[in-house]
Design an enzyme around this catalytic site. Structure first.
Site, mmCIF file in Angstrom:
data_model
loop_
_atom_site.group_PDB
_atom_site.id
_atom_site.type_symbol
_atom_site.label_atom_id
_atom_site.label_comp_id
_atom_site.label_asym_id
_atom_site.label_seq_id
_atom_site.Cartn_x
_atom_site.Cartn_y
_atom_site.Cartn_z
ATOM 1 N N LYS A 1 -42.039 17.553 -2.381
ATOM 2 C CA LYS A 1 -42.579 16.380 -1.685
ATOM 3 C C LYS A 1 -41.583 15.727 -0.725
ATOM 4 C CE LYS A 1 -46.761 15.772 -3.664
ATOM 5 N NZ LYS A 1 -48.007 15.611 -2.906
ATOM 6 N N SER B 1 -43.210 24.191 -7.707
ATOM 7 C CA SER B 1 -43.290 22.993 -6.860
ATOM 8 C C SER B 1 -42.419 21.826 -7.307
ATOM 9 C CB SER B 1 -44.745 22.539 -6.735
ATOM 10 O OG SER B 1 -45.263 22.168 -7.993
#
Length: 322
Positions: A56, A307
């Site tokens: 992110k 991720s």
């Protein structure tokens, strides 16, 4: 900016330049055991080693860096279950931009603590009683802040796409790329980047079975939603794909699959034990698809995006003993 082409490979390459020397160039890990087990060559792109512990940061920094001086001075607001909030908070700290993060009150404590440690104001809400988008839009309007959503934003998508760009630049052509999917920012950016370099590469998105809105959207070609999913993969509890990410997923992604909660837990345990990396439930979705034979691709060269690695160790420990 065309509705269906809001992000191009040029945008992703520009994001890579913007992030150079700021975002970590995360490692790519391989495992003989994984290759033997899957009868393929697997390359794990480990975004759990990214700043703030997840991919992110790429999109957050790319978006904030492109704000006008006036917007930077006034500040930004976002809504997030944790990883995007942390990313916006750190990006804001680095760029001297005030940040406000709207987070669910049941977000992992480790994510709440980290977000505050980067200097952000954290506003908690009850997921069962409050629409987070509505709350965020109202707060942004009242406080004259720029809203940077967690996935449905061209600059965020372009930043996330640098994950796959880095991977293929390092390992070369892949046959298949597996990417976890929540709101679709990561998979949209990664699919655009990977296919621009290698058009024959197949991209498959992976969701929890308990939060399968993107998979249903992909197959019905109609935007589907999920409400307050209780999957342990908190980063995939997004209610739906976005107005920008949904058309991009339809255009660039080849297939969507889902994995069970048990598969997520088994994959976390496997990666902790065998690869010696700390990964969070959402972070292992793509790995679960290949390790649990939901996707099989013998003889192929496969990229798998890990991720994130922001786990609440007190909660995760319970999963391993159940």
């Amino acid at each position: 900016m065309s509705q269906f082409h809001p992000v191009s490979i040029n945008d992703i390459q520009a994001a890579q330049q913007r992030l150079s020397g700021i975002a970590h160039h995360t490692p790519v890990l391989t495992s003989r055991i994984v290759n033997d087990r899957t009868q393929s060559q697997v390359f794990f792109k480990c975004e759990n080693f990214q700043r703030t512990g997840a991919f992110k940061f790429r999109g957050a920094y790319n978006a904030l860096a492109q704000l006008s001086p006036a917007q930077k001075q006034q500040g930004v607001l976002t809504f997030s279950s944790g990883n995007h909030g942390q990313a916006i908070a750190l990006a804001g700290q680095l760029l001297h931009i005030p940040t406000t993060i709207v987070m669910p009150d049941d977000a992992p404590g480790v994510k709440q603590t980290a977000t505050r440690s980067y200097g952000a104001e954290v506003i908690l809400y009850n997921r069962q009683q409050t629409n987070r988008e509505e709350l965020a839009h109202n707060l942004a309007s009242d406080r004259h802040l720029t809203l940077i959503p967690p996935y449905d934003h061209p600059h965020v998508i372009a930043g996330q796409g640098t994950t796959a760009l880095e991977l293929v630049q390092e390992v070369g052509e892949l046959d298949l790329l597996l990417v976890c999917c929540g709101g679709g920012g990561l998979i949209a950016g990664c699919a655009i980047a990977a296919k621009a370099l290698f058009p024959n590469l197949r991209v498959i998105g992976v969701e929890p079975t308990l939060a399968d809105d993107a998979t249903r959207s992909f197959y019905t070609k109609t935007l589907q939603t999920v409400t307050n999913s209780d999957t342990i993969a908190d980063g995939a509890r997004t209610p739906s794909l976005g107005q920008i990410t949904f058309p991009l997923v339809l255009q660039y992604v080849d297939d969507m699959v889902t994995v069970s909660e048990a598969a997520i837990i088994r994959t976390m345990f496997f990666l902790w034990e065998r690869l010696k990396i700390v990964v969070e439930p959402t972070g292992v979705l793509a790995a679960a698809a290949i390790l649990e034979n939901v996707v099989t691709a013998p003889g192929m060269k496969i990229g798998v995006i890990i991720s994130g690695g922001n786990v609440d160790l007190t909660q995760i420990a319970k999963l391993f003993t159940e």
